[in-house]
Design a protein around this motif. Structure first.
Motif, PDB file in Angstrom:
ATOM      1  N   VAL A 142      42.439  36.247  33.401  1.00  0.00           N
ATOM      2  CA  VAL A 142      41.428  36.972  34.181  1.00  0.00           C
ATOM      3  C   VAL A 142      40.605  36.052  35.098  1.00  0.00           C
ATOM      4  O   VAL A 142      40.287  36.422  36.235  1.00  0.00           O
ATOM      5  CB  VAL A 142      40.523  37.824  33.254  1.00  0.00           C
ATOM      6  CG1 VAL A 142      39.754  36.994  32.253  1.00  0.00           C
ATOM      7  CG2 VAL A 142      39.575  38.703  34.050  1.00  0.00           C
ATOM      8  N   TYR A 202      37.324  43.264  36.192  1.00  0.00           N
ATOM      9  CA  TYR A 202      38.220  42.123  36.454  1.00  0.00           C
ATOM     10  C   TYR A 202      39.384  42.110  35.471  1.00  0.00           C
ATOM     11  O   TYR A 202      40.501  41.729  35.805  1.00  0.00           O
ATOM     12  CB  TYR A 202      37.438  40.809  36.402  1.00  0.00           C
ATOM     13  CG  TYR A 202      36.463  40.669  37.563  1.00  0.00           C
ATOM     14  CD1 TYR A 202      36.918  40.264  38.819  1.00  0.00           C
ATOM     15  CD2 TYR A 202      35.113  40.971  37.413  1.00  0.00           C
ATOM     16  CE1 TYR A 202      36.048  40.155  39.889  1.00  0.00           C
ATOM     17  CE2 TYR A 202      34.228  40.864  38.482  1.00  0.00           C
ATOM     18  CZ  TYR A 202      34.702  40.450  39.714  1.00  0.00           C
ATOM     19  OH  TYR A 202      33.840  40.357  40.772  1.00  0.00           O
ATOM     20  N   ARG A 244      36.759  39.557  44.663  1.00  0.00           N
ATOM     21  CA  ARG A 244      35.340  39.633  44.287  1.00  0.00           C
ATOM     22  C   ARG A 244      34.569  40.508  45.260  1.00  0.00           C
ATOM     23  O   ARG A 244      33.693  41.271  44.862  1.00  0.00           O
ATOM     24  CB  ARG A 244      34.718  38.240  44.211  1.00  0.00           C
ATOM     25  CG  ARG A 244      35.380  37.304  43.220  1.00  0.00           C
ATOM     26  CD  ARG A 244      34.462  36.169  42.821  1.00  0.00           C
ATOM     27  NE  ARG A 244      33.340  36.648  42.043  1.00  0.00           N
ATOM     28  CZ  ARG A 244      33.389  36.892  40.737  1.00  0.00           C
ATOM     29  NH1 ARG A 244      34.493  36.698  40.052  1.00  0.00           N
ATOM     30  NH2 ARG A 244      32.321  37.337  40.099  1.00  0.00           N
ATOM     31  N   GLY A 272      27.815  40.579  33.315  1.00  0.00           N
ATOM     32  CA  GLY A 272      28.911  39.867  33.949  1.00  0.00           C
ATOM     33  C   GLY A 272      28.615  38.391  34.089  1.00  0.00           C
ATOM     34  O   GLY A 272      28.075  37.769  33.157  1.00  0.00           O
ATOM     35  N   ARG A 273      28.994  37.824  35.254  1.00  0.00           N
ATOM     36  CA  ARG A 273      28.784  36.394  35.490  1.00  0.00           C
ATOM     37  C   ARG A 273      27.899  36.149  36.704  1.00  0.00           C
ATOM     38  O   ARG A 273      27.261  35.105  36.805  1.00  0.00           O
ATOM     39  CB  ARG A 273      30.139  35.692  35.737  1.00  0.00           C
ATOM     40  CG  ARG A 273      31.151  35.840  34.609  1.00  0.00           C
ATOM     41  CD  ARG A 273      30.695  35.134  33.363  1.00  0.00           C
ATOM     42  NE  ARG A 273      31.720  35.134  32.305  1.00  0.00           N
ATOM     43  CZ  ARG A 273      32.072  36.190  31.591  1.00  0.00           C
ATOM     44  NH1 ARG A 273      31.494  37.355  31.809  1.00  0.00           N
ATOM     45  NH2 ARG A 273      32.990  36.082  30.638  1.00  0.00           N
ATOM     46  N   ASP A 274      27.909  37.096  37.646  1.00  0.00           N
ATOM     47  CA  ASP A 274      27.235  36.899  38.939  1.00  0.00           C
ATOM     48  C   ASP A 274      26.314  38.072  39.281  1.00  0.00           C
ATOM     49  O   ASP A 274      26.043  38.326  40.446  1.00  0.00           O
ATOM     50  CB  ASP A 274      28.298  36.762  40.042  1.00  0.00           C
ATOM     51  CG  ASP A 274      29.189  38.002  40.134  1.00  0.00           C
ATOM     52  OD1 ASP A 274      29.241  38.781  39.152  1.00  0.00           O
ATOM     53  OD2 ASP A 274      29.808  38.206  41.185  1.00  0.00           O
ATOM     54  N   ALA A 316      39.907  36.551  39.016  1.00  0.00           N
ATOM     55  CA  ALA A 316      38.505  36.751  39.421  1.00  0.00           C
ATOM     56  C   ALA A 316      38.003  35.636  40.340  1.00  0.00           C
ATOM     57  O   ALA A 316      36.859  35.667  40.777  1.00  0.00           O
ATOM     58  CB  ALA A 316      37.616  36.836  38.183  1.00  0.00           C
TER      59      ALA A 316
HETATM   60  O1  C5P Z   1      32.824  39.774  30.478  1.00  0.00           O
HETATM   61  P1  C5P Z   1      34.252  39.409  30.172  1.00  0.00           P
HETATM   62  O2  C5P Z   1      34.363  38.217  29.267  1.00  0.00           O
HETATM   63  O3  C5P Z   1      35.070  40.555  29.727  1.00  0.00           O
HETATM   64  O4  C5P Z   1      34.819  38.964  31.592  1.00  0.00           O
HETATM   65  C1  C5P Z   1      36.148  38.563  31.757  1.00  0.00           C
HETATM   66  C2  C5P Z   1      36.279  37.628  32.957  1.00  0.00           C
HETATM   67  O5  C5P Z   1      36.033  38.343  34.158  1.00  0.00           O
HETATM   68  C3  C5P Z   1      35.323  36.442  33.013  1.00  0.00           C
HETATM   69  O6  C5P Z   1      35.780  35.335  32.251  1.00  0.00           O
HETATM   70  C4  C5P Z   1      35.296  36.126  34.505  1.00  0.00           C
HETATM   71  O7  C5P Z   1      36.410  35.368  34.887  1.00  0.00           O
HETATM   72  C5  C5P Z   1      35.438  37.494  35.133  1.00  0.00           C
HETATM   73  N1  C5P Z   1      34.146  38.058  35.539  1.00  0.00           N
HETATM   74  C6  C5P Z   1      33.608  37.636  36.728  1.00  0.00           C
HETATM   75  N2  C5P Z   1      32.465  38.204  37.198  1.00  0.00           N
HETATM   76  C7  C5P Z   1      31.844  39.163  36.512  1.00  0.00           C
HETATM   77  C8  C5P Z   1      32.351  39.594  35.267  1.00  0.00           C
HETATM   78  C9  C5P Z   1      33.518  39.009  34.807  1.00  0.00           C
HETATM   79  O8  C5P Z   1      34.152  36.747  37.368  1.00  0.00           O
HETATM   80  N3  C5P Z   1      30.737  39.723  37.022  1.00  0.00           N
END
Ligand code: C5P
Length: 219
Positions: free
Chosen positions: A95, A38, A105, A125-127, A99
């Motif tokens: 970002v 992202y 996505r 990640g987040r999801d 994202a």
């Molecule tokens: O992990 P990191 O802090 O580098 O991720 C940057 C941004 O990317 C997050 O704040 C989020 O907005 C997005 N992200 C996401 N889904 C993921 C990983 C990251 O939406 N699986």
């Protein structure tokens, strides 16, 4: 031995990547940093002066971007090393917006699922546990207080010789979490089947060991 998938999710700067890298190393698995994906499209969009409110334009940027991540964790966009550039404050500030789009996505998740298909991966990640690998054998949700997370990031910046303002960092981290939790498409959220790990008062080593214990139970 059967190889598994380990999903590590959580808010910004909770130490996910540091820990995920070490867990992957101990298991001999591949570490996949989905945040870097992202960040890369955000960097490319900012560089091409694309309108970040224009989802279609951003999808164009994504389709024109040849993204490569190697085992040394370097990131290349169309052959150019952008490993450091994607960590810039400007990318961090933008970002979450990039994202938040469903079409972006969808394409990212498609690529991530291809990488996870063969198992033997630690993905952060987040999801990841909720959408990317819903059938991951081990799911961790790493949290830490915003204060502690800003402190760690601040220390890291100073060690790297980067300019760093603690209060601004904390604000940026909290704002990014808010956007990531409030977005409509696969928001940041602990899945019911994820194990929550509060790392506020734990060292990196302690967190890694805790996760290795959890993995041993599932392997
Ligand atoms: O992990 P990191 O802090 O580098 O991720 C940057 C941004 O990317 C997050 O704040 C989020 O907005 C997005 N992200 C996401 N889904 C993921 C990983 C990251 O939406 N699986």
């Amino acid at each position: 031995v059967k190889e598994i998938a380990v999903a590590i999710d959580g808010p910004a700067a909770a130490g996910k990547s540091t820990v995920a890298k070490q867990v992957a190393k101990e298991l001999g698995y591949t570490y996949i940093d989905t945040g870097a994906m992202y960040r890369s499209i955000t960097f490319a969009a900012l560089e091409s002066k694309a309108d970040l409110n224009n989802e279609e334009k951003l999808l164009d940027v994504l389709h024109q971007m040849d993204l490569e991540m190697n085992e040394k964790l370097q990131v290349f966009i169309n052959g150019r090393d952008v490993t450091n550039e994607i960590r810039s404050e400007e990318v961090s500030r933008n970002v979450s917006k990039v994202a938040s789009y469903a079409s972006i996505r969808k394409e990212m998740v498609r690529r991530q699922q291809l990488m996870a298909k063969k198992r033997g991966v630690v993905m952060d990640g987040r999801d990841i546990g909720t959408h990317v690998i819903p059938d991951a054998e081990v799911k961790i949700f790493m949290i830490a207080s915003a204060d502690e997370r800003a402190k760690r990031r601040h220390k890291e910046n100073k060690e790297k010789g980067f300019p760093s303002d603690f209060n601004q960092l904390k604000k940026e981290i909290e704002e990014r979490d808010r956007l990531d939790m409030e977005r409509e498409v696969s928001p940041l959220k602990k899945g019911d089947d994820a194990i929550e790990l509060d790392t506020t008062s734990l060292s990196i080593r302690e967190v890694v060991e805790e996760i290795m214990q959890i993995i041993k139970r599932y392997k």
